[in-house]
Scaffold this motif. Structure first.
Motif, mmCIF file in Angstrom:
data_model
loop_
_atom_site.group_PDB
_atom_site.id
_atom_site.type_symbol
_atom_site.label_atom_id
_atom_site.label_comp_id
_atom_site.label_asym_id
_atom_site.label_seq_id
_atom_site.Cartn_x
_atom_site.Cartn_y
_atom_site.Cartn_z
ATOM 1 N N THR A 37 1.199 -0.988 -0.411
ATOM 2 C CA THR A 37 -0.413 0.407 -0.126
ATOM 3 C C THR A 37 0.200 1.523 0.187
ATOM 4 N N VAL A 38 0.268 2.356 -0.366
ATOM 5 C CA VAL A 38 1.565 3.739 -0.511
ATOM 6 C C VAL A 38 -0.100 4.644 -1.470
ATOM 7 N N THR A 39 -0.051 5.620 0.267
ATOM 8 C CA THR A 39 -0.459 6.891 -0.446
ATOM 9 C C THR A 39 -0.033 7.708 0.011
ATOM 10 N N MET A 75 -9.256 -7.930 -9.521
ATOM 11 C CA MET A 75 -9.145 -6.498 -10.160
ATOM 12 C C MET A 75 -10.098 -5.969 -9.324
ATOM 13 N N GLU A 76 -11.431 -6.403 -9.156
ATOM 14 C CA GLU A 76 -12.524 -5.513 -9.374
ATOM 15 C C GLU A 76 -12.720 -4.700 -7.649
ATOM 16 N N ASP A 77 -12.375 -5.613 -6.844
ATOM 17 C CA ASP A 77 -11.967 -5.860 -5.358
ATOM 18 C C ASP A 77 -11.394 -4.702 -5.818
ATOM 19 N N MET A 78 -9.813 -5.060 -5.729
ATOM 20 C CA MET A 78 -9.239 -3.861 -5.630
ATOM 21 C C MET A 78 -9.214 -2.270 -6.318
ATOM 22 N N ARG A 79 -10.015 -2.556 -7.766
ATOM 23 C CA ARG A 79 -10.130 -1.389 -7.662
ATOM 24 C C ARG A 79 -11.091 0.023 -7.091
ATOM 25 N N ASP A 80 -12.288 -1.215 -6.565
ATOM 26 C CA ASP A 80 -13.341 -0.756 -5.941
ATOM 27 C C ASP A 80 -13.177 0.133 -4.173
ATOM 28 N N ALA A 81 -11.661 -0.966 -3.687
ATOM 29 C CA ALA A 81 -10.472 -0.541 -2.482
ATOM 30 C C ALA A 81 -10.256 1.146 -2.461
ATOM 31 N N LEU A 82 -9.651 0.689 -3.636
ATOM 32 C CA LEU A 82 -8.758 2.305 -4.150
ATOM 33 C C LEU A 82 -9.988 3.066 -4.586
ATOM 34 N N SER A 83 -10.671 2.448 -5.079
ATOM 35 C CA SER A 83 -11.979 3.410 -4.883
ATOM 36 C C SER A 83 -12.832 4.744 -3.689
ATOM 37 N N GLU A 97 -4.149 11.652 -8.526
ATOM 38 C CA GLU A 97 -4.118 11.640 -9.805
ATOM 39 C C GLU A 97 -4.087 10.463 -11.166
ATOM 40 N N TRP A 98 -3.505 9.401 -10.323
ATOM 41 C CA TRP A 98 -3.828 7.343 -10.479
ATOM 42 C C TRP A 98 -4.168 6.966 -9.751
ATOM 43 N N SER A 99 -4.313 5.538 -10.074
ATOM 44 C CA SER A 99 -3.930 4.507 -9.107
ATOM 45 C C SER A 99 -3.875 3.068 -10.538
ATOM 46 N N ARG A 114 -7.276 9.973 -12.000
ATOM 47 C CA ARG A 114 -8.340 10.646 -12.165
ATOM 48 C C ARG A 114 -9.477 10.475 -11.342
ATOM 49 N N GLU A 115 -9.631 10.009 -10.477
ATOM 50 C CA GLU A 115 -10.686 9.241 -10.393
ATOM 51 C C GLU A 115 -11.466 8.049 -10.848
ATOM 52 N N ASN A 116 -11.592 8.237 -12.319
ATOM 53 C CA ASN A 116 -12.377 7.597 -13.097
ATOM 54 C C ASN A 116 -12.313 5.925 -13.112
ATOM 55 N N TYR A 117 -13.080 5.675 -12.319
ATOM 56 C CA TYR A 117 -13.024 3.714 -12.165
ATOM 57 C C TYR A 117 -13.862 3.334 -12.678
ATOM 58 N N GLU A 118 -14.544 3.867 -13.410
ATOM 59 C CA GLU A 118 -15.540 3.515 -14.954
ATOM 60 C C GLU A 118 -14.636 2.591 -16.119
#
Length: 132
Positions: A37-39, A75-83, A97-99, A114-118
Motif C-alpha cells: 500500500t502507498v498513499t 482486480m475489481e475488488d482492488m479497484r473498488d478498494a482504491l476508489s 491522480e492515478w491508481s 483522476r478518480e475515473n474508476y469506470e
C-alpha cells in the motif's frame, strides 16, 4: 531522483510471488520498504518517515484494514478498494491522480486516471525470467 515542485515520488514494484515494495528517494538515497500500500506519505524509515498529509495516513490505514480482511482480491475488488480511499471521498480540492491495480498471476496492470474508476487503461506486462 527528485520531482518538480518538491513532490514526493514513490515507485510501487511487485512480482508474481506476491512480494511488493515501494521505492522512495530520500536525500538522493534509494530506500526500499516492503508494503502493498502507498498513499502519498513517506514510508522509508528515517528523517522523512510519515511526512505527508493526515488524509494520506487515514487513506493508508483504511486500505490496510481492507487488505487485512481478505487473502485474495479480484482486480475489481482492488479497484473498488482504491476508489473508496480516493481523495474525492475526503473533501477538499485535491484529487487522486492515478491508481493502479496489478494482476500478478497474469501479468496485467490496470491504470485509472483522476478518480475515473469506470474506465481503465489495461497493460499486459512482459514476463522476464532471470537465470543465474
Amino acid at each position: 531522483m527528485h520531482s518538480s515542485m518538491g513532490m514526493m515520488v514513490h515507485f510501487a514494484i511487485a512480482d508474481r510471488s506476491g512480494r511488493s515494495v515501494v521505492v522512495e528517494y530520500v536525500n538522493n538515497e534509494m530506500a526500499v520498504t516492503e508494503t502493498a500500500t502507498v498513499t502519498n506519505f513517506y514510508l522509508a524509515e528515517g528523517e522523512k518517515y510519515g511526512i505527508g498529509t493526515e488524509q494520506s495516513h487515514t487513506r493508508y490505514e483504511i486500505l490496510e484494514e481492507t487488505l487485512a480482511g481478505q487473502e485474495t482480491f479480484t482486480m475489481e475488488d482492488m479497484r473498488d478498494a482504491l476508489s473508496s480511499v480516493s481523495k474525492q471521498n475526503f473533501g477538499g480540492y485535491e484529487s487522486t491522480e492515478w491508481s493502479i491495480v496489478f494482476d500478478l498471476t497474469n501479468g496485467i496492470a490496470r491504470y485509472y486516471h483522476r478518480e475515473n474508476y469506470e474506465d481503465s487503461y489495461t497493460f499486459q506486462i512482459a514476463s522476464c525470467i532471470i537465470q543465474t
